[in-house]
Scaffold this motif. Structure first.
Motif, PDB file in Angstrom:
ATOM      1  N   ASP A  59       0.779  -1.096   0.020  1.00 28.78           N
ATOM      2  CA  ASP A  59       0.091   0.147  -0.067  1.00 28.78           C
ATOM      3  C   ASP A  59       0.964   1.215  -0.026  1.00 28.78           C
ATOM      4  O   ASP A  59       1.634   1.420   0.952  1.00 28.78           O
ATOM      5  CB  ASP A  59      -0.847  -0.048   1.221  1.00 28.78           C
ATOM      6  N   ASN A  67      -8.731  13.106  10.860  1.00 31.49           N
ATOM      7  CA  ASN A  67      -8.995  12.538   9.625  1.00 31.49           C
ATOM      8  C   ASN A  67      -7.606  11.330   9.467  1.00 31.49           C
ATOM      9  O   ASN A  67      -6.546  11.666   9.295  1.00 31.49           O
ATOM     10  CB  ASN A  67      -8.495  13.399   8.591  1.00 31.49           C
ATOM     11  N   TYR A  98      -5.910   7.887   8.043  1.00 31.65           N
ATOM     12  CA  TYR A  98      -5.843   6.812   6.969  1.00 31.65           C
ATOM     13  C   TYR A  98      -6.086   5.353   7.326  1.00 31.65           C
ATOM     14  O   TYR A  98      -5.251   5.200   8.254  1.00 31.65           O
ATOM     15  CB  TYR A  98      -4.577   7.072   6.273  1.00 31.65           C
ATOM     16  N   ASP A 134     -11.028  -4.345   5.791  1.00 31.76           N
ATOM     17  CA  ASP A 134     -12.261  -4.011   6.441  1.00 31.76           C
ATOM     18  C   ASP A 134     -12.026  -3.690   7.783  1.00 31.76           C
ATOM     19  O   ASP A 134     -11.648  -4.602   8.644  1.00 31.76           O
ATOM     20  CB  ASP A 134     -13.541  -5.090   6.251  1.00 31.76           C
ATOM     21  N   TYR A 153     -15.921   0.542   8.439  1.00 26.39           N
ATOM     22  CA  TYR A 153     -15.092   1.683   7.663  1.00 26.39           C
ATOM     23  C   TYR A 153     -14.304   0.827   6.588  1.00 26.39           C
ATOM     24  O   TYR A 153     -13.426  -0.078   6.835  1.00 26.39           O
ATOM     25  CB  TYR A 153     -14.283   2.383   8.376  1.00 26.39           C
ATOM     26  N   GLY A 154     -14.189   1.432   5.319  1.00 26.41           N
ATOM     27  CA  GLY A 154     -13.433   0.991   4.292  1.00 26.41           C
ATOM     28  C   GLY A 154     -12.154   1.109   4.357  1.00 26.41           C
ATOM     29  O   GLY A 154     -11.696   2.405   4.627  1.00 26.41           O
ATOM     30  N   GLN A 164      -8.223   1.794   2.348  1.00 27.25           N
ATOM     31  CA  GLN A 164      -7.619   2.589   1.490  1.00 27.25           C
ATOM     32  C   GLN A 164      -8.042   3.842   1.059  1.00 27.25           C
ATOM     33  O   GLN A 164      -8.568   4.363   0.091  1.00 27.25           O
ATOM     34  CB  GLN A 164      -7.510   1.769  -0.018  1.00 27.25           C
ATOM     35  N   ALA A 165      -8.733   4.473   2.431  1.00 27.12           N
ATOM     36  CA  ALA A 165      -9.349   5.879   2.457  1.00 27.12           C
ATOM     37  C   ALA A 165      -8.955   6.454   3.698  1.00 27.12           C
ATOM     38  O   ALA A 165      -8.669   5.777   4.534  1.00 27.12           O
ATOM     39  CB  ALA A 165     -10.604   5.543   2.241  1.00 27.12           C
ATOM     40  N   PHE A 166      -9.317   7.729   3.587  1.00 18.61           N
ATOM     41  CA  PHE A 166      -9.257   8.548   4.764  1.00 18.61           C
ATOM     42  C   PHE A 166     -10.598   8.599   5.266  1.00 18.61           C
ATOM     43  O   PHE A 166     -11.687   8.957   4.550  1.00 18.61           O
ATOM     44  CB  PHE A 166      -8.835  10.006   4.428  1.00 18.61           C
ATOM     45  N   HIS A 167     -10.661   8.720   6.771  1.00 15.92           N
ATOM     46  CA  HIS A 167     -11.930   9.084   7.162  1.00 15.92           C
ATOM     47  C   HIS A 167     -11.973  10.030   8.265  1.00 15.92           C
ATOM     48  O   HIS A 167     -11.089  10.018   9.338  1.00 15.92           O
ATOM     49  CB  HIS A 167     -12.448   7.569   7.988  1.00 15.92           C
ATOM     50  N   THR A 185      -5.729  16.634   9.529  1.00 15.92           N
ATOM     51  CA  THR A 185      -5.281  15.312   8.992  1.00 15.92           C
ATOM     52  C   THR A 185      -4.226  14.749   9.709  1.00 15.92           C
ATOM     53  O   THR A 185      -3.192  15.491   9.966  1.00 15.92           O
ATOM     54  CB  THR A 185      -5.225  15.854   7.328  1.00 15.92           C
TER      55      THR A 185
END
Length: 760
Positions: free
Chosen positions: A622, A652, A654, A659, A669-670, A672-675, A722
């Motif tokens: 990744d 924020n 990463y 999963d 929460y998925g 390969q994404a920021f949340h 972030t």
């Protein structure tokens, strides 16, 4: 031995590739052009040509100036000779390459040994007066480098040079920071820099999936600035260089830890709650303990660092370095220890290898000639800040056995279950004489490992390994073979990246990739400077800093607090019922996930896989995980993103591929994404893998540990941040600048002028 002569190939291009049963590396060379390549599998490690040599020899002078553990190094190079032409002798077990220069030569031996596919040893002709050496290891422009011991400022170390010399980490550790400026100006250069550390080690991990380890303890410098090579400088006799490759950095880290020595598992009692840093005598210790229990704080231990007595200095309250129980300050201590232990709470203390010249143990050691000596044969005395000490000479077997006995009789037999084994970095470079006839320059970097060995021998011989724990800040290659635990040393009581709470994260991750997988930090930090208020920047602990650092400590192997060097100036866990109850709630979360943490610590003790891991160690494919500095994995299943800046309520974060579930809402929460997630005080952002074996444990945190009602306005404002990342050059980036940071810069200008006026 088969000699390949130059005349046989002068008219012919010859390239020989030798890979046989005794050698697990590949050597390719051309005696016409005098080019040479050494590879591990498909990874090019060493490369040589007359126009771009792989190593140099030379002469110069390295000067060390020391003030209270802060070393200032001046490396002056007088001569630097590049290598050029060579001949080769080969066998099924090794390759010997002879480089000629003038009337002298250097013999380079390549072989596979000691679990390493490539070991490189250099023998320099004694007729050449060389005391400097440089080796170049092949690099690529986008390569990332980690390790070098405990490095606090950066995770990816590329773009800088790192001196390898154990010393005080420094106060501030950032030459553009006002706190560092004050420490340099007002405290004799104690400010430190990005590379100053208690635990440097000439070992680095490459993103090209190999490591390089230097087997000596000489002063060294690792230059990671060039784009095409990493250059390792060594002063003094040159030891061997060890190279190993593997499928991943995770595998490499485990191999390195096994080679240097694995740490044992921690005692089970460590995981039952907080080790509370308290001091002030028996009555105060018990008052703190009883109140903590009333406020629902699970107490696994009471750490009384002042058990041997105290003295006052301008820096704050210091300990009296005469390592035996002080019954005046701590009456009935042995009985109290016995009773507390029976109730499930251990008592821990403090020791270091130095003895105050006013103490009784000093007299005993001096009479037996157990100290390091000066040129007159008397104990070498070191200024530790308004008091002088002798240092026990661990190169003397009799002195080592005596000090081991001090630990056993005065600490273990008293009933103590652990201690801080402090101060391994002050050893002088010059002017000190050792039993084994080595110089301070030769012993200095190895000293922390010798100190760790004395502690480990003491507990092993008393058969209390696995029940007694000691923790150290100074270290070097091999320390992990002896120490049970490390800690990050004396952080500032602030949120600064150079020396505050944030710095503990890259410190732990680099330490893990240097073979030390079990470490922790002082909850609340240590270095306090209330006196800086006179020049515009008081350095004192706030409630927010205390609780944010306690949040981060949940996701480490040990939950231990410290009052700091100026306890009265700092907010403490006992400063109010609300703070103590909030602290206790976090300690209970630490205990709640203890079965998971134990399993991760066990993995470290068996496989050498560190407890705290960079994201890319678990997600090597990744790309974004490779850039993240201030998030980490606790084991394989738990991702942690500690709040490391003030006034933050939303983070924020990463998430790598997979999963995930957030511990504070258990929603999906998925990867390969920021949340954006809630990050109010008391809710440190952490995610667990949906399919984790421990998912049922993690999922109960939200319901089992609700936030406490806040009796006063919170110290946060609604701010989104972030999580900072570290790019290929190692610089820190963040998505916002708070008003407090703007004010900091204005304060810096004002304070600079104020200090300048004071010193006119």
């Amino acid at each position: 031995m088969e000699r390949v002569g130059y005349k046989l190939v002068s008219l012919l291009y010859v390239c020989t590739s030798l890979v046989c049963a005794g050698k697990n590396y590949s050597l390719k060379y051309d005696l016409t052009t005098h080019n040479l390549n050494v590879s591990l599998g498909s990874t090019l490690i060493l490369q040589h040509s007359p126009s771009s040599p792989m190593f140099f020899v030379g002469a110069g002078k390295v000067d060390f100036k020391e003030f209270r553990g802060n070393f200032f190094v001046n490396n002056y190079v007088e001569d630097r000779m590049p290598m050029s032409n060579f001949t080769v002798n080969t066998s099924t077990e090794a390759d010997v390459i002879q480089f000629k220069f003038g009337t002298s030569s250097v013999q380079v031996t390549l072989e596979s040994k000691d679990s390493h596919p490539l070991v490189v040893t250099f023998a320099i002709d004694p007729t050449y007066a060389s005391n400097d050496f440089w080796l170049r290891v092949v690099a690529t422009p986008d390569e990332r480098v980690y390790g070098l011991g405990e490095q606090f400022s950066y995770l990816n170390l590329r773009g800088r040079t790192y001196p390898i010399w154990t010393r005080e980490q420094g106060v501030g550790r950032n030459k553009s920071d006002i706190v560092t400026f004050f420490a340099d100006t007002l405290a004799g250069g104690a400010g430190g820099d990005y590379h100053t550390t208690y635990f440097p080690q000439t070992t680095f991990m490459s993103s090209r999936n190999f490591y390089c380890h230097y087997g000596g303890y000489n002063y060294a410098e690792v230059n990671l600035q060039p784009s095409s090579f990493h250059e390792i400088y060594v002063n003094g006799p040159v030891s061997s260089f060890y190279f190993k490759n593997a499928a991943s950095i995770k595998d490499l880290t485990g191999s390195l830890a096994k080679y240097l020595g694995l740490q044992p598992k921690l005692p089970d009692w460590v995981y039952t709650g907080a080790i509370l840093g308290v001091q002030g005598g028996t009555d105060v210790m018990l008052q703190r303990y009883n109140r903590a229990r009333e406020n629902n704080v699970p107490v696994s231990g009471l750490w009384i660092q002042d058990w041997a007595g105290v003295l006052k200095t301008s820096f704050g309250s210091r300990l009296f370095w005469d390592w035996k129980w002080n019954p005046t300050l701590y009456p009935n201590l042995k009985t109290v220890i016995k009773d507390l232990t029976a109730n499930g709470t251990r008592v821990l203390a403090y020791i270091n290898p130095n003895l105050n010249s006013k103490g009784e143990l000093f007299k005993e050691a001096a009479n037996n000639r157990y100290f390091i000596k000066n040129s007159s044969g008397l104990p070498y005395l070191t200024d530790f800040g308004e008091f002088y000490c002798g240092t026990v000479d661990f190169t003397n077997p009799a002195a080592r056995d005596w000090y081991k006995g001090v630990i056993q009789k005065n600490m273990i037999d008293l009933g103590l279950s652990g201690w801080m084994a402090d101060f391994g970095e002050y050893l002088p470079a010059d002017g000190a004489f050792f039993y084994n006839n080595q110089s301070g320059r030769e012993v200095h970097n190895q000293w922390p490992t010798l100190w760790a060995e004395v502690n480990r021998m003491a507990i092993d011989e008393r058969n209390v390994t696995g029940d007694v724990v000691f923790w150290m800040r100074a270290g070097s290659a091999g320390t992990g073979k002896f120490t049970t635990l490390m800690w990050a040393g004396d952080q500032n009581v602030d949120f600064s990246y150079g020396d505050g709470l944030p710095s503990t994260i890259p410190a732990a991750l680099n330490m893990g990739m240097s073979g030390i997988g079990i470490t922790h930090f002082d909850i609340g930090g240590y270095t306090t400077a209330a006196q800086f208020k006179h020049v515009g920047k008081a350095l004192v602990r706030t409630e927010e800093l205390l609780l944010r650092s306690a949040e981060a400590a949940i996701f480490t192997p040990v939950f231990r607090s410290h009052e700091g060097n100026q306890p009265k100036a700092n907010v403490q866990f006992y400063s109010s019922d609300f703070i103590e109850q909030s602290f206790g709630r976090l300690a209970r979360i630490f205990a709640h996930i203890s079965n998971y943490t134990k399993s991760v610590v066990k993995d470290n003790s068996i496989f050498g896989t560190p407890v705290q891991r960079p994201l890319f160690m678990e997600f090597p494919a990744d790309d974004i995980s490779k850039t993240v500095t201030y998030q980490y994995m606790l084991g394989s299943d738990l991702l942690v993103a500690p709040v490391i800046q003030p006034k933050v309520t939303i983070m924020n974060v990463y998430l790598p591929p997979g999963d995930w579930k957030f511990i504070w809402d258990t929603k999906d929460y998925g990867g390969q994404a920021f949340h954006n997630v809630t990050a109010t005080i008391g809710k440190p952002p952490a995610f667990y893998k949906k399919n984790s074996y421990y998912a049922s444990v993690f999922s109960k945190i939200q319901s089992k540990f609700p936030l406490l009602p806040v009796p006063h306005p919170p110290q946060t404002t609604s701010t989104t941040t972030t999580h900072p990342t570290c790019n290929s050059g190692g610089t820190i980036s963040t998505s916002y600048v708070s008003a407090s940071r703007i004010g900091h810069h204005l304060c810096a200008m004002f304070c600079f002028m104020s200090v300048k006026v004071l010193f006119l």
